[in-house]
Design a protein around this motif. Structure first.
Motif, PDB file in Angstrom:
ATOM      1  N   ALA A  98      -2.824  21.250 -37.210  1.00 20.04           N
ATOM      2  CA  ALA A  98      -2.362  20.399 -38.310  1.00 20.04           C
ATOM      3  C   ALA A  98      -3.486  19.679 -38.752  1.00 20.04           C
ATOM      4  O   ALA A  98      -4.105  18.990 -38.078  1.00 20.04           O
ATOM      5  N   ASP A  99      -3.892  19.700 -40.034  1.00 22.89           N
ATOM      6  CA  ASP A  99      -4.968  18.904 -40.709  1.00 22.89           C
ATOM      7  C   ASP A  99      -4.365  17.847 -41.300  1.00 22.89           C
ATOM      8  O   ASP A  99      -3.609  18.050 -42.270  1.00 22.89           O
ATOM      9  N   GLU A 100      -4.322  16.639 -40.556  1.00 24.54           N
ATOM     10  CA  GLU A 100      -3.528  15.486 -41.125  1.00 24.54           C
ATOM     11  C   GLU A 100      -4.454  14.318 -41.632  1.00 24.54           C
ATOM     12  O   GLU A 100      -4.315  13.108 -41.486  1.00 24.54           O
TER      13      GLU A 100
ATOM     14  N   SER B 257     -17.301  14.180 -38.616  1.00 26.35           N
ATOM     15  CA  SER B 257     -16.561  14.489 -39.531  1.00 26.35           C
ATOM     16  C   SER B 257     -15.299  15.528 -39.316  1.00 26.35           C
ATOM     17  O   SER B 257     -15.372  16.062 -38.110  1.00 26.35           O
ATOM     18  N   GLY B 258     -14.504  15.300 -40.242  1.00 24.19           N
ATOM     19  CA  GLY B 258     -13.363  16.338 -40.222  1.00 24.19           C
ATOM     20  C   GLY B 258     -13.481  17.787 -40.170  1.00 24.19           C
ATOM     21  O   GLY B 258     -13.072  18.748 -39.505  1.00 24.19           O
ATOM     22  N   VAL B 259     -14.637  18.104 -41.093  1.00 29.28           N
ATOM     23  CA  VAL B 259     -15.036  19.535 -41.274  1.00 29.28           C
ATOM     24  C   VAL B 259     -15.520  19.972 -39.797  1.00 29.28           C
ATOM     25  O   VAL B 259     -15.172  20.955 -39.105  1.00 29.28           O
TER      26      VAL B 259
ATOM     27  N   HIS C 258      -8.520  15.206 -37.769  1.00 31.81           N
ATOM     28  CA  HIS C 258      -8.387  13.927 -38.456  1.00 31.81           C
ATOM     29  C   HIS C 258      -9.910  13.550 -38.974  1.00 31.81           C
ATOM     30  O   HIS C 258     -10.933  14.157 -38.485  1.00 31.81           O
ATOM     31  N   SER C 259      -9.887  12.444 -39.801  1.00 37.92           N
ATOM     32  CA  SER C 259     -11.332  12.080 -40.331  1.00 37.92           C
ATOM     33  C   SER C 259     -11.174  10.584 -40.568  1.00 37.92           C
ATOM     34  O   SER C 259     -10.061   9.959 -40.926  1.00 37.92           O
ATOM     35  N   PHE C 260     -12.297   9.727 -40.905  1.00 40.63           N
ATOM     36  CA  PHE C 260     -12.335   8.648 -41.199  1.00 40.63           C
ATOM     37  C   PHE C 260     -12.680   8.556 -42.774  1.00 40.63           C
ATOM     38  O   PHE C 260     -12.404   7.513 -43.603  1.00 40.63           O
TER      39      PHE C 260
HETATM   40  C1  LIG Z   1      -7.672  18.837 -46.197  1.00 42.55           C
HETATM   41  C2  LIG Z   1      -9.009  18.416 -45.684  1.00 42.55           C
HETATM   42  N1  LIG Z   1      -9.432  18.354 -44.311  1.00 42.55           N
HETATM   43  C3  LIG Z   1     -10.752  17.852 -43.907  1.00 42.55           C
HETATM   44  C4  LIG Z   1     -11.383  17.658 -44.874  1.00 42.55           C
HETATM   45  C5  LIG Z   1     -12.741  16.829 -44.458  1.00 42.55           C
HETATM   46  O1  LIG Z   1     -13.216  15.549 -44.290  1.00 42.55           O
HETATM   47  P1  LIG Z   1     -14.509  15.260 -43.904  1.00 42.55           P
HETATM   48  O2  LIG Z   1     -15.283  16.364 -43.394  1.00 42.55           O
HETATM   49  O3  LIG Z   1     -15.163  14.261 -45.025  1.00 42.55           O
HETATM   50  O4  LIG Z   1     -14.104  14.342 -42.534  1.00 42.55           O
HETATM   51  C6  LIG Z   1     -11.184  17.406 -46.317  1.00 42.55           C
HETATM   52  C7  LIG Z   1     -12.336  16.706 -47.179  1.00 42.55           C
HETATM   53  O5  LIG Z   1     -12.063  17.098 -48.368  1.00 42.55           O
HETATM   54  C8  LIG Z   1      -9.887  17.726 -46.582  1.00 42.55           C
HETATM   55  O6  LIG Z   1      -9.572  17.660 -48.050  1.00 42.55           O
END
Ligand SMILES: Cc1ncc(COP(=O)(O)O)c(C=O)c1O
Length: 368
Positions: free
Chosen positions: A177-179, A73-75, A212-214
């Motif tokens: 940078a959160d993209e 995950s992006g998190v 980054h994230s899918f």
């Molecule tokens: C700005 C931002 N970054 C990261 C995420 C994380 O996404 P995920 O953990 O689902 O990959 C989110 C999800 O809402 C987001 O809004």
């Protein structure tokens, strides 16, 4: 969440299910034996696919073996990247309003978070570079921003990217940078062009990382698949750290991600067209409501109207929910600069957005 009949616009996701071709790819991967552990940095084939994707879409060269870490995950990418650069007692500058997980991760590392609000100048959010200079101290280690932004929909201009990179270089800071919303961008030369990445401006030797994230581009929120692009030394640390966190993202999910990258463009374009129409529908409705200022967002799938005179967005959203069954997210949840606004996620069907806008309008006209 347990209330019936709610028009739910508070979520940070669309209600479009994951496209079938991605689900089928996961099934194929399981049948092909992708049910074992993978490398901590993720499958080499997915990292190569991402390097190709960045070459094709961002004109950026990445070393898939050294600069990309696949995460669950992006998190989790945020967690690894932030944890790898912060020590207790350091300071972090966060550009807000922003999705709260970045600040929360820095706080979990016992770093003091200084939130700096994007000022709204006319109809566009900006970066207050003077405030940035004032906020930096000898303990500052990291600065992060989100572009396209959740919740603002703001997208950093090339000039803003260059200035923030120069700022980070000058003060010897890590720049994150959160993209994750880069593909949900409406202001490119053509629909489908990504928002330009900071990686176009930064060299691979810069202290820069991109989360980054899918989840967002491919409607894969529940799959938990993301990645971190970082300078090679940091990427190596994050890979090592990953061993003790989740070790790696699920194997068949990673294979499904490869298919999303390879085959996802037509579906993504349809999704974008729908989102753009939704954005315009909501903007149109909001522009005729009393007491609202609504900057036109260039990316992501949120609108963040400022409500004149509003000082408690939490009770405002609660009353809106109880009286009209429309669920919005209170701006206060997004940190400094968020109070006084509400976040609307427009990634729902028009059959939900239209009545939601009508009810919201009536609520405001009734003198909420
Ligand atoms: C700005 C931002 N970054 C990261 C995420 C994380 O996404 P995920 O953990 O689902 O990959 C989110 C999800 O809402 C987001 O809004």
């Amino acid at each position: 969440m347990s209330m019936d009949g709610v028009l739910r616009l508070y979520f940070g996701e669309s209600n479009v299910p994951t496209p079938d071709y991605i689900k089928q790819a996961a099934v194929r991967a399981m049948n092909d034996g992708f049910t074992f552990y993978t490398e901590n940095a993720g499958l080499p084939s997915l990292r190569r696919a991402l390097a190709d994707y960045y070459r094709r879409l961002q004109n950026v060269e990445l070393d898939p073996a050294r600069e990309i870490v696949i995460t669950a995950s992006g998190v989790q990418a945020l967690n690894l990247g932030i944890r790898a650069v912060l020590d207790p007692g350091t300071e972090t500058i966060a550009l807000t309003p922003s999705w709260p997980n970045g600040s929360a991760n820095a706080m979990m590392d016992h770093s003091k978070v200084i939130q700096l609000a994007h000022p709204l100048c006319g109809d566009r959010y900006r970066i207050d570079f003077d405030a940035l200079e004032r906020a930096v101290t000898p303990n500052t280690r990291l600065i992060f921003y989100t572009s396209p932004s959740n919740p603002l929909g703001w997208v950093a201009t090339e000039e803003e990217q260059q200035r923030i990179l120069d700022f980070a270089r000058r003060h010897n800071l890590w720049l994150l940078a959160d993209e994750v919303y880069d593909r949900l961008y409406y202001s490119g030369a053509k629909l489908g062009d990504p928002a330009p990445s900071i990686l176009r401006k930064a060299t691979r030797d810069d202290a820069v990382m991109v989360v980054h994230s899918f989840s967002k581009s491919y409607c894969m929120t529940g799959w938990r698949l993301g990645y971190l692009i970082a300078r090679a030394d940091l990427a190596m640390k994050c890979t090592q750290l990953n061993e003790f966190v989740v070790s790696h993202a699920p194997s068949f999910t990673q294979k499904a991600g490869e298919t999303a990258l390879a085959e996802g463009e037509p579906e993504l374009l349809r999704f974008l067209e729908r989102l753009k129409q939704n954005r315009d529908l909501c903007l149109d409705a909001l522009s005729s409501m009393p007491g609202l200022t609504v900057p036109k967002p260039d990316g992501a799938f949120y609108l963040f109207p400022r409500v004149e005179g509003l000082t408690d967005s939490f009770s405002f959203c609660r009353r809106l929910l109880e009286e009209t069954r429309v669920g919005l997210a209170p701006g206060v949840a997004f940190g400094e600069g968020g109070e006084g606004s509400v976040r609307i996620c427009y990634a729902a069907e028009q059959s939900i957005l239209e009545p939601a806008m009508e009810r919201f309008s009536k609520f405001l006209r009734a003198g909420a």
